[in-house]
Design a protein around this motif. Sequence first.
Motif, PDB file in Angstrom:
ATOM      1  N   GLU A 157       0.831  -1.207   0.000  1.00  0.00           N
ATOM      2  CA  GLU A 157       0.000   0.000   0.000  1.00  0.00           C
ATOM      3  C   GLU A 157       0.864   1.255   0.000  1.00  0.00           C
ATOM      4  N   GLN A 158       1.916   1.235   0.813  1.00  0.00           N
ATOM      5  CA  GLN A 158       2.809   2.383   0.887  1.00  0.00           C
ATOM      6  C   GLN A 158       3.529   2.594  -0.455  1.00  0.00           C
ATOM      7  N   ALA A 159       3.970   1.505  -1.067  1.00  0.00           N
ATOM      8  CA  ALA A 159       4.692   1.599  -2.342  1.00  0.00           C
ATOM      9  C   ALA A 159       3.786   2.093  -3.468  1.00  0.00           C
ATOM     10  N   GLU A 160       2.490   1.769  -3.409  1.00  0.00           N
ATOM     11  CA  GLU A 160       1.553   2.247  -4.428  1.00  0.00           C
ATOM     12  C   GLU A 160       1.331   3.749  -4.327  1.00  0.00           C
ATOM     13  N   LYS A 161       1.350   4.265  -3.101  1.00  0.00           N
ATOM     14  CA  LYS A 161       1.056   5.685  -2.874  1.00  0.00           C
ATOM     15  C   LYS A 161       2.296   6.574  -2.950  1.00  0.00           C
ATOM     16  N   ASP A 162       3.451   6.028  -2.596  1.00  0.00           N
ATOM     17  CA  ASP A 162       4.659   6.830  -2.456  1.00  0.00           C
ATOM     18  C   ASP A 162       5.754   6.335  -3.400  1.00  0.00           C
ATOM     19  N   PRO A 163       6.107   7.136  -4.406  1.00  0.00           N
ATOM     20  CA  PRO A 163       7.160   6.713  -5.338  1.00  0.00           C
ATOM     21  C   PRO A 163       8.485   6.401  -4.633  1.00  0.00           C
ATOM     22  N   ALA A 204       8.882   5.043  -1.717  1.00  0.00           N
ATOM     23  CA  ALA A 204       8.753   3.700  -1.150  1.00  0.00           C
ATOM     24  C   ALA A 204       8.864   2.638  -2.248  1.00  0.00           C
ATOM     25  N   PHE A 205       8.275   2.920  -3.392  1.00  0.00           N
ATOM     26  CA  PHE A 205       8.371   2.000  -4.524  1.00  0.00           C
ATOM     27  C   PHE A 205       9.830   1.820  -4.943  1.00  0.00           C
ATOM     28  N   HIS A 206      10.553   2.927  -5.071  1.00  0.00           N
ATOM     29  CA  HIS A 206      11.956   2.859  -5.491  1.00  0.00           C
ATOM     30  C   HIS A 206      12.818   2.175  -4.425  1.00  0.00           C
ATOM     31  N   PHE A 207      12.477   2.392  -3.158  1.00  0.00           N
ATOM     32  CA  PHE A 207      13.188   1.676  -2.100  1.00  0.00           C
ATOM     33  C   PHE A 207      12.995   0.171  -2.262  1.00  0.00           C
ATOM     34  N   ASN A 208      11.767  -0.258  -2.493  1.00  0.00           N
ATOM     35  CA  ASN A 208      11.510  -1.688  -2.678  1.00  0.00           C
ATOM     36  C   ASN A 208      12.310  -2.242  -3.865  1.00  0.00           C
ATOM     37  N   CYS A 209      12.410  -1.461  -4.927  1.00  0.00           N
ATOM     38  CA  CYS A 209      13.184  -1.893  -6.089  1.00  0.00           C
ATOM     39  C   CYS A 209      14.667  -2.011  -5.746  1.00  0.00           C
ATOM     40  N   ALA A 210      15.204  -1.031  -5.011  1.00  0.00           N
ATOM     41  CA  ALA A 210      16.609  -1.081  -4.607  1.00  0.00           C
ATOM     42  C   ALA A 210      16.861  -2.272  -3.691  1.00  0.00           C
ATOM     43  N   GLN A 211      15.951  -2.500  -2.772  1.00  0.00           N
ATOM     44  CA  GLN A 211      16.092  -3.624  -1.831  1.00  0.00           C
ATOM     45  C   GLN A 211      16.046  -4.951  -2.584  1.00  0.00           C
TER      46      GLN A 211
END
Length: 149
Positions: free
Chosen positions: A51-57, A59-66
């Motif tokens: 949910e956080q990654a959908e709303k916050d770019p 957070a999305f980019h963090f998930n991609c880096a991780q």
Amino acid sequence: MSLTIQLPAEYGYVFGAATAFFFVNTYHSLLTGSYRKAAKVSYPNCYASAEQAEKDPAAFHFNCAQRAHANFIENLPTVITSLFIAGIKYPVLSASLGAAWAVSRVLYARGYTRNGPKGRYIGAIHSIFGLALSVLSGMTAYSFIRPLW
């Protein structure tokens, strides 16, 4: 029966390629840390929630880096082991493939973190370099086993 292995003079290149992996890991760590800070994802959470990654770019980019870092760590044991084994018989070729793998992993991380999952394709050639090292590793192992038959 004992086995004596004499390393070729060029084996130093293999050590050089392996050392590059340490720096690539550091790059991944710093990249992930900077994206974590921007996304405000606190420890011990490994990822931002969906949910956080959908709303916050961020957070999305963090998930991609991780995920890029995790993928690097998942592949590292096989690649570094193949590098050391293959380097016994094919030191320059193995070191070259190892160096190419390291560079492609940086490209993979950069593409993934900046452009999401489709961005990782720019460095996806790392799979071919890793496979080539595995094949060379198998050929090296075979060369040691064959005389025993």
